[in-house]
Motif scaffolding. Structure first.
Motif, PDB file in Angstrom:
ATOM      1  N   ASP A   4      44.838  42.160  50.613  1.00 42.22           N
ATOM      2  CA  ASP A   4      44.197  41.720  51.862  1.00 42.22           C
ATOM      3  C   ASP A   4      42.714  41.515  51.576  1.00 42.22           C
ATOM      4  OD1 ASP A   4      43.733  41.033  54.482  1.00 42.22           O
ATOM      5  OD2 ASP A   4      43.775  43.096  55.242  1.00 42.22           O
ATOM      6  N   PHE A   5      42.423  40.658  50.623  1.00 41.47           N
ATOM      7  CA  PHE A   5      41.053  40.439  50.178  1.00 41.47           C
ATOM      8  C   PHE A   5      40.247  39.618  51.189  1.00 41.47           C
ATOM      9  CE2 PHE A   5      43.024  41.063  45.889  1.00 41.47           C
ATOM     10  CZ  PHE A   5      42.254  42.147  45.511  1.00 41.47           C
ATOM     11  N   THR A   6      38.952  39.782  51.127  1.00 44.54           N
ATOM     12  CA  THR A   6      38.010  38.963  51.886  1.00 44.54           C
ATOM     13  C   THR A   6      37.505  37.866  50.954  1.00 44.54           C
ATOM     14  OG1 THR A   6      37.342  40.853  53.238  1.00 44.54           O
ATOM     15  CG2 THR A   6      35.835  38.973  53.158  1.00 44.54           C
ATOM     16  N   GLU A   7      37.807  36.605  51.280  1.00 43.77           N
ATOM     17  CA  GLU A   7      37.440  35.496  50.407  1.00 43.77           C
ATOM     18  C   GLU A   7      36.005  35.054  50.661  1.00 43.77           C
ATOM     19  OE1 GLU A   7      40.155  32.329  49.808  1.00 43.77           O
ATOM     20  OE2 GLU A   7      41.922  33.591  50.127  1.00 43.77           O
ATOM     21  N   ILE A   8      35.265  34.846  49.586  1.00 42.40           N
ATOM     22  CA  ILE A   8      33.841  34.531  49.654  1.00 42.40           C
ATOM     23  C   ILE A   8      33.556  33.218  48.930  1.00 42.40           C
ATOM     24  CG2 ILE A   8      33.170  36.969  49.764  1.00 42.40           C
ATOM     25  CD1 ILE A   8      32.478  36.614  46.708  1.00 42.40           C
ATOM     26  N   GLU A   9      32.339  32.710  49.128  1.00 39.04           N
ATOM     27  CA  GLU A   9      31.863  31.577  48.331  1.00 39.04           C
ATOM     28  C   GLU A   9      31.520  32.096  46.933  1.00 39.04           C
ATOM     29  OE1 GLU A   9      31.712  28.438  49.291  1.00 39.04           O
ATOM     30  OE2 GLU A   9      32.451  28.914  51.323  1.00 39.04           O
ATOM     31  N   GLY A  10      31.590  31.206  45.942  1.00 38.79           N
ATOM     32  CA  GLY A  10      31.249  31.605  44.585  1.00 38.79           C
ATOM     33  C   GLY A  10      32.486  31.995  43.798  1.00 38.79           C
ATOM     34  N   ILE A  11      32.272  32.466  42.590  1.00 41.90           N
ATOM     35  CA  ILE A  11      33.355  32.740  41.649  1.00 41.90           C
ATOM     36  C   ILE A  11      33.305  34.211  41.236  1.00 41.90           C
ATOM     37  CG2 ILE A  11      34.282  32.213  39.355  1.00 41.90           C
ATOM     38  CD1 ILE A  11      33.143  29.407  39.667  1.00 41.90           C
ATOM     39  N   THR A  12      34.436  34.882  41.365  1.00 42.24           N
ATOM     40  CA  THR A  12      34.544  36.258  40.888  1.00 42.24           C
ATOM     41  C   THR A  12      34.195  36.322  39.406  1.00 42.24           C
ATOM     42  OG1 THR A  12      36.193  36.884  42.541  1.00 42.24           O
ATOM     43  CG2 THR A  12      36.189  38.131  40.490  1.00 42.24           C
ATOM     44  N   ARG A  13      33.478  37.335  39.011  1.00 37.85           N
ATOM     45  CA  ARG A  13      32.933  37.446  37.656  1.00 37.85           C
ATOM     46  C   ARG A  13      33.995  37.678  36.583  1.00 37.85           C
ATOM     47  NH1 ARG A  13      30.843  43.597  37.270  1.00 37.85           N
ATOM     48  NH2 ARG A  13      32.516  44.513  38.496  1.00 37.85           N
ATOM     49  N   VAL A  14      33.619  37.372  35.348  1.00 37.83           N
ATOM     50  CA  VAL A  14      34.414  37.678  34.165  1.00 37.83           C
ATOM     51  C   VAL A  14      33.571  38.562  33.257  1.00 37.83           C
ATOM     52  CG1 VAL A  14      35.627  36.769  32.152  1.00 37.83           C
ATOM     53  CG2 VAL A  14      35.656  35.486  34.301  1.00 37.83           C
ATOM     54  N   ASN A  15      34.111  39.706  32.858  1.00 37.55           N
ATOM     55  CA  ASN A  15      33.433  40.617  31.936  1.00 37.55           C
ATOM     56  C   ASN A  15      34.119  40.555  30.570  1.00 37.55           C
ATOM     57  OD1 ASN A  15      31.788  41.548  34.067  1.00 37.55           O
ATOM     58  ND2 ASN A  15      33.322  43.068  34.646  1.00 37.55           N
ATOM     59  N   ALA A  16      33.373  40.839  29.520  1.00 39.15           N
ATOM     60  CA  ALA A  16      33.933  40.785  28.168  1.00 39.15           C
ATOM     61  C   ALA A  16      33.722  42.120  27.446  1.00 39.15           C
ATOM     62  CB  ALA A  16      33.273  39.666  27.369  1.00 39.15           C
TER      63      ALA A  16
END
Length: 312
Positions: free
Chosen positions: A82-94
């Protein structure tokens, strides 16, 4: 009756795990293995709870194609989202393992608007009375650590059992709302009280202070030294199995999730701690979250000590 469990990840991520023989600047470094996993500390908690057979609902912020990937992967596992959708892109970590070294590259994440923050708080406000909610990890841009106290206040008003695994000193402000459990590590516990390092005696003393300030339970993760559990009625120290550490990024999350999972399934504190220590270690010995196959064997090497010191 098993309580309804919710997890709340404010700064979700995809974690990319890579293994290389060595890592050098200014040249192409080719990987031996790669693995993509939905992440964020309470995303890990959701996944581990599900592996234990404990149903739960994942809340938090997601955005863009990476956010859709996280949502899809959790749903494939049978986790309600039940996520809240936002503008932008969820991050990627390495996370890069190069020989005996580990490199962690962690991004800040997208900015969250006030409207989206309010939307998330409203969702938490609708969680049924008596449910357990786990809040963990960092906060993204656009959100301050005041949100932890807001969530603690809502949890108190709605009689939710709040679990906090946060490094912010705002944790101390949240204690007056009597969270069900807080899970710092040694460094975080020291930081809460303005210290750089703490001895084992200070570890116990400060853990007890957290209880006196309002927390119902404290679980301190200590890495290769195990963990320490403190409540008003008991203090328990648990060792951890030894082995080759591959990735430490998710070990604390696995420890917390498996402890909570075993508690809600009716296990004793001692057995829950023993299982949690083995699960945390199994995760540290893996590329990502442990699949639990090695946990029974690892549990055999774990010692549990009851410390008879009352909380005054």
């Amino acid at each position: 009756m098993i309580p309804i469990i919710y997890t709340c990840t404010l700064n979700t991520a995809i974690d990319l795990f890579m293994d290389v023989d060595s890592l050098h600047p200014s040249v192409v470094n080719r990987t031996n293995t790669e693995d993509y996993q939905p992440n964020g500390k309470t995303i890990n908690v959701s996944i581990m709870l599900k592996r234990l057979g404990v149903n739960n609902t994942a809340l938090g912020f997601i955005g863009g194609f990476t956010g859709k990937y996280i949502e899809s992967e959790l749903q494939k596992l049978g986790i309600i989202t039940d996520f809240t959708e936002i503008e932008g892109i969820t991050r990627v970590n390495a996370f890069v393992r190069a020989g005996d070294q580990e490199f962690k590259l962690v991004n800040k994440g997208p900015e969250i608007s006030l409207d989206k923050k309010t939307e998330l708080i409203n969702k938490i406000n609708k969680i049924p009375k008596g449910s357990l909610i786990v809040v963990s990890g960092s906060f993204p841009r656009g959100i301050t650590d005041d949100i932890y106290e807001e969530i603690a206040n809502v949890s108190k008003q709605n009689e939710l059992r709040l679990v906090l695994d946060i490094s912010s000193k705002k944790l101390l402000n949240c204690l007056r709302y009597h969270p069900y459990l807080v899970k710092p590590n040694r460094e975080e516990l020291a930081s809460f009280f303005g210290k750089n390092e703490i001895t084992d005696d200070e570890l116990l003393e400060l853990g007890k202070e957290i209880i006196k300030m309002g927390a119902q339970r404290v679980l301190v993760s200590l890495g290769e030294e195990g963990s320490l559990y403190i409540s008003e009625s008991e203090v328990v120290r648990v060792t951890t199995p030894q082995g080759k550490v591959i990735n430490t990024a998710c070990a604390g999350d696995a420890l917390l999730a498996s402890f909570l999972g075993k508690i809600v399934l009716g296990e004793t504190i001692e057995e829950a701690l023993r299982f949690a220590s083995a699960t945390g270690a199994a995760t540290a010995f893996s590329m990502g979250l442990a699949d639990l196959e090695d946990v029974p064997g690892l549990m055999k090497s774990i010692n549990v000590y009851h410390i008879t010191q009352p909380i005054n």
